[in-house]
Every structure is written in C-alpha cells, then in structure tokens.
Design an enzyme around this catalytic site. Structure first.
Site, PDB file in Angstrom:
ATOM      1  CB  CYS A  32      -0.411  -0.046   1.421  1.00 32.60           C
ATOM      2  SG  CYS A  32      -1.488   1.514   1.280  1.00 32.60           S
ATOM      3  CB  CYS A  35       0.352   2.111   3.967  1.00 30.54           C
ATOM      4  SG  CYS A  35      -1.466   1.132   3.930  1.00 30.54           S
TER       5      CYS A  35
END
Length: 107
Positions: A32, A35
């Site tokens: 991600c 993230c």
C-alpha cells in the site's frame, strides 16, 4: 523517545484493548503506497505524543482477524481505542497536522 510498535492478531487484545490509556492503531500493508507514505508521520506521532497515547501498527496481510473484526475496508485505516472500545476511525492519507489534530480530538 518512543516510536510506533508492531502488534499482531495474537497480542491485539493485550496491547490495544487492555491498554491503560488511549491507543492509535494504524492498519497497513506492505503493498500500500499511501500506507508507506503515512509510516513516518505515524512514527513522528508516536514520538511527539508518546506520553499521551500509545501508537501501534498492524499489518493486515499477516493479521487478518483484527481488521476483519473492526470492518477495515480500505487502508491506511486509523482507529483510536480507549478503555477497550473503538472511539473513532479515519480512512486514508492525511497530513501530519490532520493526523495530530484528529488524535488530539479523540484522546
């Protein structure tokens, strides 16, 4: 100086739900991009607010139970827990100021 700690499904209850003070949980994954961008901000939050709040990260790929239990649909997802109860949830990237303000408002 404290930084964020990693938690797993096996110690989520002990580290988050049974914690004595408020806890911010960062649900993330290796693949991600947002993230990864939030990672340093989460660590800075742990350093700057470490006396007021515990900051932990949980990898959703390695630990599917907690994200499923708390209905994590997109990542990054941030949750504030107090006394074992979910207080607030925020999904997606934010600036350092937004993250700090959101956490401050919920602890």
């Amino acid at each position: 100086m404290s930084s964020s700690q990693k938690v797993s499904d096996s110690n989520f209850e002990a580290e988050v739900l049974q914690a004595s003070g408020p806890v911010v949980v960062d649900f993330w994954a290796e693949w991600c991009g947002p993230c990864k961008a939030m990672g340093p901000l989460v660590d800075e939050l742990a350093t700057s607010m470490g006396e007021k709040v515990k900051v932990v990260k949980i990898n959703i790929d390695e630990n599917p139970n907690a994200p499923t239990k708390y209905g994590v649909r997109g990542i990054p997802t941030f949750m504030v827990f107090k006394d074992g109860k979910l207080v607030d949830t925020k999904v997606g990237s934010m600036s350092k100021g937004q993250l700090t303000d959101w956490v401050s408002a919920n602890i």
